[in-house]
Design an enzyme around this catalytic site. Structure first.
Site, PDB file in Angstrom:
ATOM      1  N   SER A  77       0.851  -1.191   0.000  1.00 20.08           N
ATOM      2  CA  SER A  77       0.000   0.000   0.000  1.00 20.08           C
ATOM      3  C   SER A  77       0.883   1.236   0.000  1.00 20.08           C
ATOM      4  O   SER A  77       2.013   1.208   0.506  1.00 20.08           O
ATOM      5  CB  SER A  77      -0.888   0.016   1.246  1.00 20.08           C
ATOM      6  OG  SER A  77      -1.537   1.269   1.386  1.00 20.08           O
TER       7      SER A  77
ATOM      8  N   TYR B 198      -1.357  -0.344  10.318  1.00 23.74           N
ATOM      9  CA  TYR B 198      -1.449  -0.768   8.916  1.00 23.74           C
ATOM     10  C   TYR B 198      -0.260  -0.245   8.107  1.00 23.74           C
ATOM     11  O   TYR B 198       0.386  -1.004   7.367  1.00 23.74           O
ATOM     12  CB  TYR B 198      -2.761  -0.262   8.323  1.00 23.74           C
ATOM     13  CG  TYR B 198      -2.993  -0.638   6.883  1.00 23.74           C
ATOM     14  CD1 TYR B 198      -3.356  -1.932   6.527  1.00 23.74           C
ATOM     15  CD2 TYR B 198      -2.865   0.310   5.864  1.00 23.74           C
ATOM     16  CE1 TYR B 198      -3.589  -2.275   5.204  1.00 23.74           C
ATOM     17  CE2 TYR B 198      -3.093  -0.020   4.541  1.00 23.74           C
ATOM     18  CZ  TYR B 198      -3.448  -1.317   4.218  1.00 23.74           C
ATOM     19  OH  TYR B 198      -3.666  -1.651   2.908  1.00 23.74           O
TER      20      TYR B 198
ATOM     21  N   LYS C 152       2.752  -2.504   6.309  1.00 21.20           N
ATOM     22  CA  LYS C 152       3.005  -2.449   4.871  1.00 21.20           C
ATOM     23  C   LYS C 152       4.446  -2.042   4.594  1.00 21.20           C
ATOM     24  O   LYS C 152       5.061  -2.528   3.633  1.00 21.20           O
ATOM     25  CB  LYS C 152       2.025  -1.500   4.196  1.00 21.20           C
ATOM     26  CG  LYS C 152       0.578  -2.011   4.200  1.00 21.20           C
ATOM     27  CD  LYS C 152       0.450  -3.381   3.538  1.00 21.20           C
ATOM     28  CE  LYS C 152      -0.984  -3.832   3.425  1.00 21.20           C
ATOM     29  NZ  LYS C 152      -1.115  -5.187   2.849  1.00 21.20           N
TER      30      LYS C 152
END
Length: 250
Positions: free
Chosen positions: A138, A151, A155
């Site tokens: 991402s 998150y 990533k």
């Protein structure tokens, strides 16, 4: 050619699995809860003349991951391509993030991808295949949006992990690369209305799932034979912005 796509029952993974089938791959479609979607995708791939199987596995359990690879090898053969697409997207303010959320995202977004990649590479080395590992990361891995401290961190770890895989597997001719999308029009209910985000996206659009799938096809192809350890950002320029669009003249 044989491919396994994790988290392929819906969204980006579904588009990747279908595109691989159209491109001549036999495809193992992994799912955890989207069994109907996985079965439908397999049927569509078979209509293209390719073999396809749906494989259920709990990616938070390493024994389940190993079992998934054993089944794929037994039913389809040794892999040429693994796409680590499965991931959990959950947000929370930093001060409200608890251990359960941290562990959940870590187990699927990093740990599962690590051991799935290891299983794939062992299989490729065993059968002498100069295959490819691709991870869907991402743009959160380098951009800094609110409420995604876990998150985004996971990533970034995924990107770094793929670089290590690339250098250690180079002697076997196995390549490892990462795709880092931004906003992608998957139809997921958690997503914003597209137009409300355009002020922070230079090209004023979202990527389509087909564009991400096409990027996978490119990175797995001979056209990308000299690309390994790379992260390709597909976010319409969103991660380039540090200010309001007016400051850039758009």
């Amino acid at each position: 050619m044989i491919a396994l796509v994790t988290g392929a029952g819906t969204g980006i993974g579904k588009a990747i699995a279908l595109k691989l089938g159209e491109s001549g791959y036999d495809v193992a479609v992994h799912y955890n809860s989207s069994s109907q979607g996985a079965d439908e995708i397999c049927e569509q791939i078979r209509k293209k003349g390719q073999r396809a199987i749906s494989v259920k596995a709990d990616l938070s359990d390493t024994s389940s991951i190993a079992g998934m690879f054993d089944r794929v090898e037994e039913e389809l053969g040794a892999l040429d391509l693994l796409v680590n697409n499965a991931g959990i997207t959950k947000t929370a303010p930093f001060l409200e993030t608890d251990e359960n959320l941290f562990d959940l995202i870590y187990k699927v977004d990093v740990k599962a991808a690590y051991f799935a990649s290891q299983c794939a590479c062992k299989q490729m080395v065993k059968h002498g295949k100069k295959g490819s590992i691709i991870a869907i990361s991402s743009n959160h891995s380098k951009a800094h949006f609110a409420n995604v401290s876990v998150y985004g961190t996971m990533k970034a770890a995924l990107n770094k992990m793929m670089e290590h895989i690339a250098i250690e597997m180079a002697k076997y001719g196995i390549r490892a690369n990462t795709i880092a999308p931004g906003w992608v029009d998957t139809g997921a209910s958690r997503l914003d209305e597209k137009e409300t985000t355009y002020y922070k996206i230079p090209l004023k659009k979202w990527a389509t799932v087909e564009e991400i799938a096409d990027t996978v096809i490119f990175l797995a192809s001979d056209s990308a034979a000299s690309i390994t350890g790379a992260t390709l950002t597909v976010d319409n320029g969103a991660s380039l912005m540090c200010d309001k669009g007016e400051k850039y003249g758009f």
